[in-house]
Design an enzyme around this catalytic site. Sequence first.
Site, PDB file in Angstrom:
ATOM      1  N   CYS A   1      89.428   9.141  17.184  1.00 27.76           N
ATOM      2  CA  CYS A   1      90.149   9.073  18.456  1.00 27.76           C
ATOM      3  C   CYS A   1      89.198   8.455  19.466  1.00 27.76           C
ATOM      4  CB  CYS A   1      90.586  10.464  18.913  1.00 27.76           C
ATOM      5  SG  CYS A   1      91.489  10.438  20.485  1.00 27.76           S
TER       6      CYS A   1
ATOM      7  N   GLU B   1      95.421   3.475  18.250  1.00 25.10           N
ATOM      8  CA  GLU B   1      94.574   3.088  17.134  1.00 25.10           C
ATOM      9  C   GLU B   1      94.852   1.629  16.811  1.00 25.10           C
ATOM     10  OE1 GLU B   1      91.649   3.251  15.725  1.00 25.10           O
ATOM     11  OE2 GLU B   1      92.024   5.404  15.544  1.00 25.10           O
TER      12      GLU B   1
END
Length: 271
Positions: free
Chosen positions: A2, A114
């Site tokens: 993350c 992402e």
Amino acid sequence: MCGRYAASRGPEDLAGIFDVEKWEPEESLEPDYNVAPTKEVYAVLDRPVKDADDKRPVRQLRRLKWGLVPSWAKTPEGGARMINARAETVHEKPSYRRAFAARRCILPADGYYEWVTGVQERDLEVEGKKKRPRKQPYFVLPADGSVFAMAGLYEFWRDRTLPDDHPQAWWTTCSVITTEAETSPLAVAPADGPCALADIHPRMPLMLTPDRWDAWLDPARTDADDLRSLLEPPAEGLMRAYPVSTAVSNVRNNGAELLKELEGPEEGTLF
């Protein structure tokens, strides 16, 4: 992993979702659609209120800096690199194990970003051509639109170069716990793109479903083996992902438009 996420919910909304008992209006943050390491973020935690007679844990909404600095660190310089802690080893790594035992938190988000490297760019890399890969960003979020409650840790660090009464004498920092990305089909997958989270990246933030919130935040639970049972990934099929503009790749860009769903990957970033 993350490395970037979105957090647009305000303190009133978060207080209602997480049954927060205490938060300070002066600690409010503006909606942030491009949260990057070292920024201040909201965290939900259970902890006694400082200087209060009642020492029971109180659920609080606090502002923490993303990038954990261990209490024993000589300087805070490594915090920017410690934004993620792996679920598989968090109980044993010196930088995280004490926080895992006693200082756990929830980091609320709308979802996380992402990046996937496009096929054409991967081919260029294989051929040895020195073209920087252009990566297609995806936004990953709960399919039902609920809050993305990321498992986190927090820590206190004292800057010994400053006097006790200095407002920056104490740092409160945090880290997101990550786990292996799901290989099962997404609840909602893009028509032209990845079918599972693992197709985007091998890691993902550990999402805590509401039935685990109280146990995760309970500071009375300190046994490592007991706590590790809370690190199991949630049920499969709860997430969706969709392509967003490559504008999110620049941390200076910040606005609700970053969450706009594209019909497909941008040109040159085909999955």
